[in-house]
Design an enzyme around this catalytic site. Sequence first.
Site, PDB file in Angstrom:
ATOM      1  N   ARG A 176       0.843  -1.219   0.000  1.00  0.00           N
ATOM      2  CA  ARG A 176       0.000   0.000   0.000  1.00  0.00           C
ATOM      3  C   ARG A 176       0.873   1.262   0.000  1.00  0.00           C
ATOM      4  O   ARG A 176       0.617   2.226   0.733  1.00  0.00           O
ATOM      5  CB  ARG A 176      -0.945   0.028   1.208  1.00  0.00           C
ATOM      6  CG  ARG A 176      -1.893  -1.129   1.296  1.00  0.00           C
ATOM      7  CD  ARG A 176      -2.915  -1.137   0.160  1.00  0.00           C
ATOM      8  NE  ARG A 176      -3.814  -2.250   0.346  1.00  0.00           N
ATOM      9  CZ  ARG A 176      -3.566  -3.483  -0.118  1.00  0.00           C
ATOM     10  NH1 ARG A 176      -2.479  -3.708  -0.839  1.00  0.00           N
ATOM     11  NH2 ARG A 176      -4.413  -4.455   0.093  1.00  0.00           N
ATOM     12  N   SER A 251     -10.667  -0.330   3.869  1.00  0.00           N
ATOM     13  CA  SER A 251      -9.802  -0.525   5.039  1.00  0.00           C
ATOM     14  C   SER A 251      -9.258   0.820   5.496  1.00  0.00           C
ATOM     15  O   SER A 251      -8.619   1.523   4.717  1.00  0.00           O
ATOM     16  CB  SER A 251      -8.604  -1.409   4.684  1.00  0.00           C
ATOM     17  OG  SER A 251      -9.059  -2.613   4.146  1.00  0.00           O
ATOM     18  N   GLU A 347      -4.407   3.692   6.235  1.00  0.00           N
ATOM     19  CA  GLU A 347      -4.249   3.453   4.794  1.00  0.00           C
ATOM     20  C   GLU A 347      -4.899   4.622   4.041  1.00  0.00           C
ATOM     21  O   GLU A 347      -4.461   5.032   2.973  1.00  0.00           O
ATOM     22  CB  GLU A 347      -4.934   2.131   4.416  1.00  0.00           C
ATOM     23  CG  GLU A 347      -4.863   1.830   2.940  1.00  0.00           C
ATOM     24  CD  GLU A 347      -5.512   0.512   2.557  1.00  0.00           C
ATOM     25  OE1 GLU A 347      -5.311  -0.509   3.240  1.00  0.00           O
ATOM     26  OE2 GLU A 347      -6.236   0.507   1.537  1.00  0.00           O
TER      27      GLU A 347
HETATM   28  C1  LIG Z   1     -15.450  -0.366  -0.164  1.00  0.00           C
HETATM   29  C2  LIG Z   1     -13.984  -0.118  -0.464  1.00  0.00           C
HETATM   30  C3  LIG Z   1     -13.137  -1.187  -0.665  1.00  0.00           C
HETATM   31  C4  LIG Z   1     -11.772  -0.986  -0.945  1.00  0.00           C
HETATM   32  N1  LIG Z   1     -10.970  -2.068  -1.159  1.00  0.00           N
HETATM   33  C5  LIG Z   1      -9.658  -1.893  -1.449  1.00  0.00           C
HETATM   34  C6  LIG Z   1      -8.819  -3.017  -1.705  1.00  0.00           C
HETATM   35  O1  LIG Z   1      -9.246  -4.164  -1.679  1.00  0.00           O
HETATM   36  N2  LIG Z   1      -7.505  -2.782  -1.980  1.00  0.00           N
HETATM   37  C7  LIG Z   1      -6.999  -1.526  -2.038  1.00  0.00           C
HETATM   38  O2  LIG Z   1      -5.802  -1.387  -2.319  1.00  0.00           O
HETATM   39  N3  LIG Z   1      -7.780  -0.436  -1.821  1.00  0.00           N
HETATM   40  C8  LIG Z   1      -9.084  -0.588  -1.531  1.00  0.00           C
HETATM   41  N4  LIG Z   1      -9.880   0.506  -1.284  1.00  0.00           N
HETATM   42  C9  LIG Z   1      -9.299   1.864  -1.334  1.00  0.00           C
HETATM   43  C10 LIG Z   1      -9.465   2.569  -2.697  1.00  0.00           C
HETATM   44  O3  LIG Z   1     -10.442   1.942  -3.467  1.00  0.00           O
HETATM   45  C11 LIG Z   1      -8.156   2.596  -3.482  1.00  0.00           C
HETATM   46  O4  LIG Z   1      -7.133   3.186  -2.723  1.00  0.00           O
HETATM   47  C12 LIG Z   1      -8.279   3.367  -4.796  1.00  0.00           C
HETATM   48  O5  LIG Z   1      -7.110   3.222  -5.562  1.00  0.00           O
HETATM   49  C13 LIG Z   1      -8.564   4.845  -4.577  1.00  0.00           C
HETATM   50  O6  LIG Z   1      -8.902   5.404  -5.824  1.00  0.00           O
HETATM   51  P1  LIG Z   1      -9.589   6.823  -5.913  1.00  0.00           P
HETATM   52  O7  LIG Z   1      -9.602   7.209  -7.346  1.00  0.00           O
HETATM   53  O8  LIG Z   1     -10.888   6.810  -5.216  1.00  0.00           O
HETATM   54  O9  LIG Z   1      -8.520   7.704  -5.150  1.00  0.00           O
HETATM   55  P2  LIG Z   1      -8.778   8.998  -4.235  1.00  0.00           P
HETATM   56  O10 LIG Z   1      -9.422   8.568  -2.953  1.00  0.00           O
HETATM   57  O11 LIG Z   1      -9.461  10.061  -4.995  1.00  0.00           O
HETATM   58  O12 LIG Z   1      -7.275   9.430  -3.939  1.00  0.00           O
HETATM   59  C14 LIG Z   1      -6.436   8.589  -3.178  1.00  0.00           C
HETATM   60  C15 LIG Z   1      -5.036   9.225  -3.120  1.00  0.00           C
HETATM   61  O13 LIG Z   1      -4.450   9.218  -4.407  1.00  0.00           O
HETATM   62  C16 LIG Z   1      -4.187  10.548  -4.869  1.00  0.00           C
HETATM   63  N5  LIG Z   1      -4.542  10.556  -6.298  1.00  0.00           N
HETATM   64  C17 LIG Z   1      -5.723  10.179  -6.852  1.00  0.00           C
HETATM   65  N6  LIG Z   1      -5.644  10.262  -8.195  1.00  0.00           N
HETATM   66  C18 LIG Z   1      -4.403  10.701  -8.487  1.00  0.00           C
HETATM   67  C19 LIG Z   1      -3.718  11.009  -9.707  1.00  0.00           C
HETATM   68  N7  LIG Z   1      -4.289  10.860 -10.901  1.00  0.00           N
HETATM   69  N8  LIG Z   1      -2.433  11.467  -9.629  1.00  0.00           N
HETATM   70  C20 LIG Z   1      -1.828  11.635  -8.426  1.00  0.00           C
HETATM   71  N9  LIG Z   1      -2.426  11.362  -7.241  1.00  0.00           N
HETATM   72  C21 LIG Z   1      -3.698  10.900  -7.278  1.00  0.00           C
HETATM   73  C22 LIG Z   1      -5.067  11.451  -4.015  1.00  0.00           C
HETATM   74  O14 LIG Z   1      -4.513  12.742  -3.900  1.00  0.00           O
HETATM   75  C23 LIG Z   1      -5.071  10.690  -2.694  1.00  0.00           C
HETATM   76  O15 LIG Z   1      -3.892  10.960  -1.977  1.00  0.00           O
HETATM   77  C24 LIG Z   1     -11.251   0.332  -1.013  1.00  0.00           C
HETATM   78  C25 LIG Z   1     -12.123   1.425  -0.816  1.00  0.00           C
HETATM   79  C26 LIG Z   1     -13.473   1.211  -0.551  1.00  0.00           C
HETATM   80  C27 LIG Z   1     -14.397   2.384  -0.371  1.00  0.00           C
END
Ligand SMILES: Cc1cc2nc3c(=O)[nH]c(=O)nc-3n(C[C@H](O)[C@H](O)[C@H](O)COP(=O)(O)OP(=O)(O)OC[C@H]3O[C@@H](n4cnc5c(N)ncnc54)[C@H](O)[C@@H]3O)c2cc1C
Length: 355
Positions: A176, A251, A347
């Site tokens: 992560r 998480s 996380e």
């Molecule tokens: C129900 C649920 C289940 C999940 N299960 C998992 C799992 O099994 N495994 C796992 O690893 N994660 C899991 N996650 C966490 C999440 O889905 C991941 O971390 C995902 O990659 C976040 O994507 P996002 O576009 O929503 O990012 P955001 O929440 O919008 O951003 C996350 C971080 O990345 C940065 N960021 C976003 N886009 C960019 C970009 N283009 N360039 C630079 N920085 C950027 C943001 O500034 C922030 O710091 C889960 C979340 C939920 C709600």
Amino acid sequence: MPNAQTKSVSDKPVIRENVNLAPLNTLGVEAVARRFVEIDHPNQLRQLHDDGFFDRQIPIVLGGGSNLLFLNRPDRPVLKMSVSGRDIEAREDGSVLLKAGAGENWHQLVKHSIEKGLGGIENLALIPGTVGAAPIQNIGAYGVELKDVFHNLTAFEIETGKFRTYTAAECNFGYRDSIFKRELKNQVIVCDVTLQLTKNAHDLNVDYKGLNDHLESKKISDPTIKDIFNSVVEIRRAKLPDPSDIGNAGSFFKNPVLSEEQFETLRSNYPEMPSYKVGDDEYKIPAAWLIEKAGWKGKRVGNVGTYKNQALVIVNHGGATGEEIYNHALKIQESVRNTFDIDLRPEVNIVGNES
Ligand SMILES: Cc1cc2nc3c(=O)[nH]c(=O)nc-3n(C[C@H](O)[C@H](O)[C@H](O)COP(=O)(O)OP(=O)(O)OC[C@H]3O[C@@H](n4cnc5c(N)ncnc54)[C@H](O)[C@@H]3O)c2cc1C
């Protein structure tokens, strides 16, 4: 990555004021961005750079908002990455490169790869969020991490205004974790990501116990990538709360990794403690088990709680502020520290208390 779906290069990015972020984060926390800009084409980043947008303040980059917690009203502008586009290229070695824009929905990309018969990301089905955020924390689930299929990415350097390609080695992926959460934090914006997938001879990963058990229960002994995809989707739907029903960010904490010495000390007190060996002398302990043992599973305090089926997920029962959620997380951390002498690390990205 620009293709037919993206806006034309000349579209100037529109900077909006006082934009409500509640529908843009899966915890459903109320927050208002003073300034907000949505990017549909990477060249718009260069336009912003030339206009001096980045000179004043480094923006908070937003994807699907499924891995961040807004503590308060962000001072920094919010820049939402919505660059779309997908591209497939066959290689001579039989593998396939799948390139996708940062704003593409991750799960839809996984679905697309299955439809095209491409293997490698089937275990990562149903992870919310965008493609651009996937490398930030090296998303992982059911025995597979993004790094296992990652080929490269293109990122925009905020300071120089230039685009740069990062190879897997340069991303420094960990559990992560990546260089984008450390040395390059707030310095680059991911514009597209390219994965190297298999067309034939898929290298299936069914070692993860929950997945293996599920396939066995379905009497699937020789699974296809589609079987794995379907199983992961079923397991996740049964186990994890859907953010459209109840606000959450998955998480909330990482699973702690302990040295052999710490692990043995703890195990002598808790022989039933689950663990996974992750290095020659390191052990990963499920944070969910620690939180449950410390008495937090399903516990509700005001508008915030810990999910009834999965103690690692903090949920917004409705109307919780970012600070309420943060304080709930602090209490869990304190309680786990007092019980097990282990520091849980979030996380989820906490936005608002960074330096
Ligand atoms: C129900 C649920 C289940 C999940 N299960 C998992 C799992 O099994 N495994 C796992 O690893 N994660 C899991 N996650 C966490 C999440 O889905 C991941 O971390 C995902 O990659 C976040 O994507 P996002 O576009 O929503 O990012 P955001 O929440 O919008 O951003 C996350 C971080 O990345 C940065 N960021 C976003 N886009 C960019 C970009 N283009 N360039 C630079 N920085 C950027 C943001 O500034 C922030 O710091 C889960 C979340 C939920 C709600």
